[in-house]
Design an enzyme around this catalytic site. Structure first.
Site, PDB file in Angstrom:
ATOM      1  N   TYR A 329       0.855  -1.195   0.000  1.00 40.64           N
ATOM      2  CA  TYR A 329       0.000   0.000   0.000  1.00 40.64           C
ATOM      3  C   TYR A 329       0.889   1.243   0.000  1.00 40.64           C
ATOM      4  CZ  TYR A 329      -4.501  -2.217   1.234  1.00 40.64           C
ATOM      5  OH  TYR A 329      -5.663  -2.923   1.233  1.00 40.64           O
ATOM      6  N   GLU A 405     -22.429   7.543  18.444  1.00 41.03           N
ATOM      7  CA  GLU A 405     -23.104   8.067  17.246  1.00 41.03           C
ATOM      8  C   GLU A 405     -23.213   9.586  17.222  1.00 41.03           C
ATOM      9  OE1 GLU A 405     -26.617   5.793  17.950  1.00 41.03           O
ATOM     10  OE2 GLU A 405     -26.099   4.292  16.441  1.00 41.03           O
TER      11      GLU A 405
END
Ligand SMILES: [Zn+2]
Ligand SMILES: [Zn+2]
Length: 428
Positions: A329, A405
């Site tokens: 990568y 959240e």
């Protein structure tokens, strides 16, 4: 002069009204983003198998009137939003895959999904938070679609599969998306991406210009000696002793030949295999490991030095060693100009004190493949509840991984503002 004052006043009133409208749209989208995320969380799918996930994303993008491409790099979805005015092209990226981890969190929407991975039965869990990324980007798309006529340019929403790596024998992820032309037609000028972080407080954004996440390359070393009786080593060439010298030699490249004040670099030998019993000196030893770098010049130098030194050490002992290093990568490399230009947008939405410069991360991220082609800016978004200590926080890829959240709204705000600010200031 008076007319100019009135004009400026009207423009500022207009801009103010516009930003109020966007704030309202973002406030309205927040509960939907949370709802979508819970649904994705409960129905996670492994890399290159994100069939249902992709279907839901495509359906949403179509409902917003976007041009939608599906089956990009297997299960990828791309939405194109053409603004009402001509301008540049911004891409926003979310990765969509889950992991072979069995969930242990007490949330009511915990995953009970099971699958097989590499032939092993396993639970499946969004244990890296990519469910949050999908929901945040779906929310961003909805907000921007609603102000489409005022947008100066085009926005590409990239929902990318297999960030965690394609299954054995398959290709996938960002590299394949780039190959299949995701950054072309229309040609993308810049790309933004974020990763939710279980170890960063909600409300915080962290970033770093230049290398933020490392290049990851795997290597394989084979050392060939001469087999002998374990009691008479002088009759053979012991590849295990040679391997020990090679391992030390590799670590010395890091400690003596690498300018570590510039950027970090790591070499790890993660596997060593050789021999069958206590009294046999084996013929061969195999080692595999990983190289992490954050600067392309340093990477080049490290690779060259490893390739030179490994066979040379073996030769000094009369053994033979071969080394193979893969392409791996690339570095998740934040374009320095783009970071400097866009940082005020992040400071505007998070508050100046909540946008923090961090050290580089030695993990890798395939967002780097986009950044090899075009300037990109990748940052971290806080997902840790503020009242939970770091010691009590489960890390990514573990069964207790948890995301707060209430951090999602800032993600939508960041994407919306980065996009609009970039398109509004860019002169074509
Ligand atoms: Zn991950
Ligand atoms: Zn991830």
């Amino acid at each position: 002069m008076k007319n100019l004052t009135i004009l400026l006043f009207l423009i500022s009133v207009g801009l103010h009204a516009q930003s109020k409208k966007i704030d309202k749209l973002i406030n309205n989208i927040e509960p939907k983003v949370i709802e979508w995320r819970r649904d994705f969380h409960q129905h996670p799918e492994l890399s290159n198998r994100e069939f249902k996930t992709a279907e839901k994303i495509a359906k949403h993008l179509k409902s917003l009137g976007l041009e939608v491409q599906t089956n990009v790099a297997h299960t990828g979805v791309v939405g194109i939003l053409k603004g009402g005015k001509p301008g540049a092209v911004v891409a926003l990226r979310a990765d969509i895959d889950a992991l072979p981890v069995t969930e242990r969190t007490p949330v009511p929407f915990a995953s009970k999904v099971k699958s097989t991975y590499n032939g092993i039965e396993t639970g499946v869990m969004h244990a890296c938070g990519h469910d949050s990324h999908i929901a945040i980007l779906m929310g961003t798309a909805e907000v921007l679609a609603k102000i489409k006529n005022e947008i100066k340019g085009t926005v590409k929403f990239i929902f990318q599969p297999a960030e965690e790596g394609a299954p054995k024998g398959e290709r996938g992820g960002a590299e394949l998306m780039v190959e299949e032309g995701v950054l072309k037609n229309p040609d993308v000028d810049v790309i933004f991406g974020l990763h939710i972080s279980a170890i960063t407080n909600v409300g915080t954004i962290t970033y770093k210009p230049a290398g933020i996440m490392a290049a990851a390359q795997s290597f394989t070393i084979k050392v060939k000696g001469k087999q002998a009786h374990g009691s008479r080593p002088w009759e053979g060439i012991d590849p295990i002793v040679v391997s020990a010298q090679i391992i030390n030699g590799l670590q010395t490249i890091i400690s003596r030949d690498t300018e570590l004040t510039k950027e970090a670099a790591v070499i790890t030998v993660g596997l060593i295999r050789g021999g069958v019993r206590s009294n046999i000196i084996p013929e061969e030893v195999e080692m595999i490991g990983t190289i992490r770098t954050l600067d392309y010049d340093m990477q080049k130098k490290l690779n060259k030095e490893i390739k030179r030194r490994v066979p040379a050490i073996a030769e000094a002992f009369g053994a033979k060693a071969t080394i193979e290093i893969d392409k791996g990568y690339p570095i998740t490399y934040n374009d320095v100009n783009l970071v400097n230009t866009m940082l005020p947008s992040l400071q505007k939405v998070a508050g100046e004190n909540n946008v923090k410069l961090i050290n580089a991360v030695t993990g890798a991220e395939d967002f780097s493949f986009y950044q090899k082609e075009i300037p990109g800016f990748y940052f971290f978004l806080g997902g840790k509840p503020v009242n939970v200590s770091l010691e009590d926080t489960a890390s990514h890829h573990t069964p207790d991984f948890f995301i707060d959240e209430s951090g999602f709204k800032l993600g939508v705000e960041a994407f919306v503002n980065l996009t609009l600010d970039y398109l509004n200031t860019k002169k074509n």
